[in-house]
Design a protein around this motif. Structure first.
Motif, PDB file in Angstrom:
ATOM      1  N   SER A 263     -10.898  -0.121   0.473  1.00 11.04           N
ATOM      2  CA  SER A 263      -9.513   0.060   0.924  1.00 11.04           C
ATOM      3  C   SER A 263      -9.401   0.069   2.443  1.00 11.04           C
ATOM      4  CB  SER A 263      -8.941   1.364   0.354  1.00 11.04           C
ATOM      5  OG  SER A 263      -8.935   1.326  -1.055  1.00 11.04           O
TER       6      SER A 263
ATOM      7  N   ARG B 275      -9.362  -9.333   0.448  1.00 10.16           N
ATOM      8  CA  ARG B 275      -8.610  -8.069   0.470  1.00 10.16           C
ATOM      9  C   ARG B 275      -8.780  -7.277  -0.814  1.00 10.16           C
ATOM     10  NH1 ARG B 275      -2.517  -8.976   2.198  1.00 10.16           N
ATOM     11  NH2 ARG B 275      -2.472  -6.838   1.412  1.00 10.16           N
ATOM     12  N   ASN B 276      -8.913  -7.972  -1.932  1.00 12.13           N
ATOM     13  CA  ASN B 276      -9.034  -7.272  -3.208  1.00 12.13           C
ATOM     14  C   ASN B 276     -10.450  -6.793  -3.498  1.00 12.13           C
ATOM     15  OD1 ASN B 276      -6.316  -7.425  -4.037  1.00 12.13           O
ATOM     16  ND2 ASN B 276      -6.591  -9.539  -4.720  1.00 12.13           N
TER      17      ASN B 276
ATOM     18  N   LYS C 276     -11.353  -1.404   4.700  1.00 16.06           N
ATOM     19  CA  LYS C 276     -11.529  -2.752   5.215  1.00 16.06           C
ATOM     20  C   LYS C 276     -10.346  -3.642   4.847  1.00 16.06           C
ATOM     21  CE  LYS C 276     -15.579  -2.083   7.039  1.00 16.06           C
ATOM     22  NZ  LYS C 276     -15.798  -2.181   8.504  1.00 16.06           N
ATOM     23  N   ALA C 277      -9.822  -3.431   3.633  1.00 20.93           N
ATOM     24  CA  ALA C 277      -8.661  -4.210   3.214  1.00 20.93           C
ATOM     25  C   ALA C 277      -7.457  -3.915   4.099  1.00 20.93           C
ATOM     26  CB  ALA C 277      -8.334  -3.912   1.752  1.00 20.93           C
TER      27      ALA C 277
ATOM     28  N   TYR D 179       0.844  -1.195   0.000  1.00 17.17           N
ATOM     29  CA  TYR D 179       0.000   0.000   0.000  1.00 17.17           C
ATOM     30  C   TYR D 179       0.885   1.252   0.000  1.00 17.17           C
ATOM     31  CZ  TYR D 179      -3.768  -3.167   1.288  1.00 17.17           C
ATOM     32  OH  TYR D 179      -4.682  -4.182   1.300  1.00 17.17           O
TER      33      TYR D 179
ATOM     34  N   TYR E  98      -5.303  -6.395   6.474  1.00 17.91           N
ATOM     35  CA  TYR E  98      -3.835  -6.420   6.390  1.00 17.91           C
ATOM     36  C   TYR E  98      -3.227  -6.352   7.787  1.00 17.91           C
ATOM     37  CZ  TYR E  98       0.870  -4.963   4.987  1.00 17.91           C
ATOM     38  OH  TYR E  98       2.215  -4.881   4.818  1.00 17.91           O
TER      39      TYR E  98
ATOM     40  N   TYR F 256      -2.114  -7.248  -7.478  1.00 15.57           N
ATOM     41  CA  TYR F 256      -3.174  -7.419  -6.481  1.00 15.57           C
ATOM     42  C   TYR F 256      -2.719  -8.354  -5.354  1.00 15.57           C
ATOM     43  CZ  TYR F 256      -6.017  -5.292 -10.146  1.00 15.57           C
ATOM     44  OH  TYR F 256      -6.509  -4.448 -11.111  1.00 15.57           O
TER      45      TYR F 256
END
Length: 295
Positions: A161, A156-157, A163-164, A91, A168, A98
């Motif tokens: 963002s 995650r994908n 929540k991803a 990030y 992470y 991805y």
């Protein structure tokens, strides 16, 4: 000299990882090619050998070796993209995949953990192990490693963002717990290898257990040594107290160290298992180089 605009070698595509303005750029680029090729050759040879040798496929420990070697082969193939082109995972990503290619390391992490438990029960509780830990069960565990990582990666994908990013963070915390467990299991297996197996009378089964314990201990120690610097740097950057940043994956020293496991792990397998070496000479390198088979 290579023109400066060689990084735009693919019109409208992904530029190369270096701009070839200094000798270091040439060294980095050549290193990535050599590293990817060696990884595919070494790990791929282990995969072909185990798949082509029924005597190895029937043993649970070689199923774990097969799973990690398949993953290592894919890591080697991924270096042809991650190492040769201007790619930044994580990030924020840049020309990323991805996180598909970096997630291959997650498969190895889980496989090593289950392999440690497998060897522990095989040595310390052989009757329970022989009754309940069947070949089908071990294959299912290895499939689970891929399913879990695929499901986590898909979530995650697909999630927003924010929540991803939360996922992470959770994965980092879980990985810390896995690291602690792996260290504890490595110490336990070392004690078992030094104390419990020393009491058993000499036999082929004892030598097989010693060989499998030696391999898994070396593999896990190598994995922790090579992967921990990258993990620590990620933690430091995440909490915002510093850490090192790199231009892309090709120049990321920590990422290179982590991917170097893809060469070290199958190399340890070959070094530590005479049965695997013998089968590899017959099925792979003996056919490629007949002189190797004669020797």
């Amino acid at each position: 000299m290579v023109p400066a605009n060689i990084t735009d070698s693919i019109s409208g595509g992904v530029p190369l990882s270096v701009d070839f303005k200094s000798p270091q750029d040439y060294v980095i680029f050549i290193f990535q090619i050599v590293f990817a090729t060696v990884t595919v050759l070494v790990a791929g040879s282990v995969v072909i050998t185990i798949l082509a040798t029924s005597a190895l496929r029937l043993q649970n420990r070689f199923i774990f070796m097969l799973n990690t070697s398949i993953c290592d082969t894919l890591v080697g193939v991924s270096v042809y993209y991650l190492g040769l082109f201007d790619v930044q995972e994580g990030y924020p990503p840049r020309n990323g995949t991805y996180n598909i290619l970096p997630s291959l390391l997650g498969v190895n992490i889980l496989t090593f953990l289950f392999a440690q438990f497998d060897r522990y029960f095989a040595v310390c509780h052989p009757f329970i192990y022989g009754r309940f830990v069947t070949r089908q069960f071990v294959i299912g565990i290895n499939i689970y490693c891929w399913v879990y990582n695929s499901a986590h990666l898909l979530a995650r994908n697909l999630l927003p963002s924010s929540k991803a990013m939360q996922m992470y963070v959770i994965s980092i915390v879980l990985f810390q717990l896995i690291l602690v467990t792996k260290v504890a299991m490595t110490i336990k297996l070392y004690v078992v290898a030094r104390v419990q197996l020393a009491r058993d009378p000499p036999s082929a089964e004892k030598e097989s257990k010693k060989e499998s314990l030696r391999i898994i201990i070396f593999v896990v120690i190598t994995f922790l040594v090579l992967w921990c610097p990258s993990f620590v740097n990620i933690i430091i950057r995440f909490i915002g107290v510093g850490g090192l940043t790199f231009r892309n994956e090709a120049t990321n020293l920590f990422a290179i160290m982590a991917r170097f496991n893809a060469v070290c792990t199958p190399s340890v397998y070959i070094w530590g298992s005479p049965a695997l070496r013998e089968a590899m000479v017959k099925t792979v390198w003996g056919r490629v180089c007949p002189r190797c088979k004669m020797r």
